[in-house]
Scaffold this active site. Structure first.
Site, PDB file in Angstrom:
ATOM      1  N   GLU A   1       7.282  -2.210   0.448  1.00 36.66           N
ATOM      2  CA  GLU A   1       7.242  -2.538   1.881  1.00 36.66           C
ATOM      3  C   GLU A   1       8.611  -2.327   2.523  1.00 36.66           C
ATOM      4  OE1 GLU A   1       3.757  -5.872   2.114  1.00 36.66           O
ATOM      5  OE2 GLU A   1       5.579  -6.386   1.074  1.00 36.66           O
TER       6      GLU A   1
ATOM      7  N   LYS B   1       0.544 -15.239  -5.756  1.00 33.31           N
ATOM      8  CA  LYS B   1       0.900 -13.957  -5.147  1.00 33.31           C
ATOM      9  C   LYS B   1       1.903 -13.132  -5.940  1.00 33.31           C
ATOM     10  CE  LYS B   1      -0.207 -12.353  -1.678  1.00 33.31           C
ATOM     11  NZ  LYS B   1       0.144 -12.621  -0.277  1.00 33.31           N
TER      12      LYS B   1
ATOM     13  N   HIS C   1      -9.337  10.366   4.755  1.00 34.96           N
ATOM     14  CA  HIS C   1      -9.674   9.328   5.750  1.00 34.96           C
ATOM     15  C   HIS C   1      -9.839   7.974   5.062  1.00 34.96           C
ATOM     16  CE1 HIS C   1     -10.723  12.661   8.587  1.00 34.96           C
ATOM     17  NE2 HIS C   1     -11.131  13.231   7.460  1.00 34.96           N
TER      18      HIS C   1
ATOM     19  N   SER D   1       5.312 -15.487  -3.530  1.00 40.22           N
ATOM     20  CA  SER D   1       5.222 -16.196  -2.263  1.00 40.22           C
ATOM     21  C   SER D   1       5.742 -17.618  -2.459  1.00 40.22           C
ATOM     22  CB  SER D   1       3.760 -16.238  -1.812  1.00 40.22           C
ATOM     23  OG  SER D   1       3.542 -17.330  -0.937  1.00 40.22           O
TER      24      SER D   1
END
Ligand code: ARG
Length: 471
Positions: free
Chosen positions: A295, A288, A161, A282
């Site tokens: 992804e 970044k 969880h 980025s």
């Protein structure tokens, strides 16, 4: 010869196709990808026609020579096919044969139909593509196993969880993914076997009128056997669905791996160090480093699900035998193949290049709440019923929270108020190392079990590469 239409079925037609429909009807834009298989099928068919007396040996040899020439030309001139106008790959090859051999070129299609040809081509494609993807999946298993070996012994806070649950070895998590990709490879291999039957001889759907030796023809093309029923042979795409479903599960496993790596590389976890080679920056935020490889891999799984669903829906409710709807099988199959193959390859590279922050993992693994189950087990070993032990440790954790202290740092007197079963030195029995060690049954996170799993992955990998050599 091709009637007023310039296509393979013109005899009974007078009028030309509507131009919009003609373009809609054409599949050459995508089915040309199957040309290498079509040419192989055509060569084998020419030989089969010699056996039944439709072609002489000399005629078949001339046809074969031209088929090989077409194959060479496709390789040498990649732009050639872009300039060709054809309805489909079958029309393209026949037009080439006629152009180069005249009437002889028009003899090859005797006794057969495009409906069996296309499914023969597709079966050959799926066999090869499944074997390729199986190899990609094996490379990913190898990358995971290597990392599991490299970081053997590093504990981490295991999650259920997404909450701290019990300590595990980081290697155990990597191997959980390795197991999934082993199953994917096995499933792809099974899908390849389902595709491995020759439909040739099915004719349009009722069987060829020529007494073709189907088994010999199948063997010439590397098929292991022949389909049993001609109607089923031209109408069923379940072999393709099995393949797409195998890819679908591979994609789900890739997506889960991606999610784990993205999460564990976030600043909040900081367990994994993203490799530059598989990350991007980025355009606005100079600091970044983004896990774009993962992804994209996670994103591809949606697209692959789309491919599977589109073929399921396209085939649902079709009557028996060939229907033109079945032309819609190819694009999803090609797309799912390309996306899954690229995603698996990138995943293997990204896994291999990822670093870890072992200190941070160890620190998180030292969270005393992770040992709550083991503390309950400690009491169980001293005769306390498990449910009662569970209650006691739960109450101790709460007491620790109330006092702002770790529950396992509470003084022994306090512990003993909760349960007299706690003995001096109990902490030595309830440590991360002991917690790991105690889970040494097969499949557990104990070091011995994890070692055994690494070995099992190594054996499996060597079996896989033997299979490759044997093919
Ligand atoms: N292009 C068709 C397909 O991909 C195969 C050829 C058409 N066959 C036919 N009998 N109309 O399924």
């Amino acid at each position: 010869m091709t009637g007023g239409t310039g296509r393979l079925w013109g005899g009974r037609f007078e009028g030309a196709s509507d131009e919009t429909f003609r373009r809609f009807d054409c599949s050459f834009g995508f089915d040309r990808r199957l040309l290498p298989y079509e040419l192989a099928v055509d060569r084998a068919w020419a030989d089969a026609l010699v056996d039944v007396g439709v072609l002489t040996g000399e005629e078949a040899a001339r046809i074969t020579a031209v088929l090989e020439e077409i194959g060479r030309q496709i390789e040498a001139e990649p732009g050639w096919l872009d300039r060709v106008e054809a309805e489909d790959l079958h029309g393209f090859v026949e037009a080439q044969l006629v152009e180069r051999l005249g009437a002889l070129g028009a003899k090859l299609h005797a006794g057969r139909s495009r409906s069996e040809l296309i499914v023969a081509d597709l079966r050959l494609f799926v066999k090869d593509a499944a074997a390729d993807l199986q190899r990609h999946a094996a490379r990913l298993v190898a990358a995971l196993t290597d990392q599991a070996e490299r970081h053997f012994g590093v504990p981490m806070a295991g999650l259920t969880h997404l909450q701290h649950a019990q300590p595990i070895l980081f290697s155990h998590l990597l191997l959980a993914h390795a197991e999934a990709f082993r199953r994917d490879a096995e499933r792809l291999s099974a899908a390849g076997r389902s595709a491995d039957l020759s439909p040739l001889g099915a004719g349009a759907f009722a069987g060829s009128t020529l007494a073709i030796d189907r088994a010999k023809l199948a063997q010439a093309l590397g098929f292991s056997g022949i389909t049993a029923n001609s109607i089923d042979a031209v109408g069923s795409r379940h072999f393709a669905l099995e393949y797409l479903f195998a890819i679908e599960l591979l994609a789900l496993d890739l997506s889960r791996l991606a999610e784990d790596f993205i999460l564990l590389a976030s600043a909040e976890f900081g367990y994994l160090v993203l490799p530059d080679a598989y990350s991007t920056g980025s355009s606005m935020m100079p600091q970044k480093k983004n896990p774009d490889a993962w992804e994209l891999i996670r994103g591809k799984s949606g697209r692959i699900t789309g491919a599977l669903v589109s073929l399921v829906v396209a085939t649902k409710g079709l009557p028996s035998s060939y229907q033109r709807d079945l032309q819609e099988d190819k694009e999803p199959i090609f797309d799912a193949t390309d996306q899954a193959s690229a995603a698996t390859e990138v995943a293997a590279g990204a896994v291999a290049a990822t670093g870890i922050d072992a200190e941070r993992m160890r620190k998180a693994a030292a969270d005393p709440t992770l040992l709550a189950t083991d503390a309950a087990d400690y009491l169980v070993a001293r005769g306390v019923p498990f449910r009662e032990a569970h209650e006691i440790i739960g109450a101790l954790v709460k007491e620790g929270e109330r006092r702002g202290e770790a529950w396992n740092q509470l003084p022994l007197e306090v512990m003993r108020q909760f349960s007299p079963a706690f003995e001096p030195g109990w902490q030595h029995a309830v440590t991360v190392e002991a917690a790991l060690e105690r889970r040494s049954l097969a499949g557990g996170t104990g070091p011995a079990a994890v070692r055994a799993e690494i070995e099992s992955c190594r054996c499996w990998l060597s079996e896989q590469s033997k299979g490759e050599g044997g093919e």
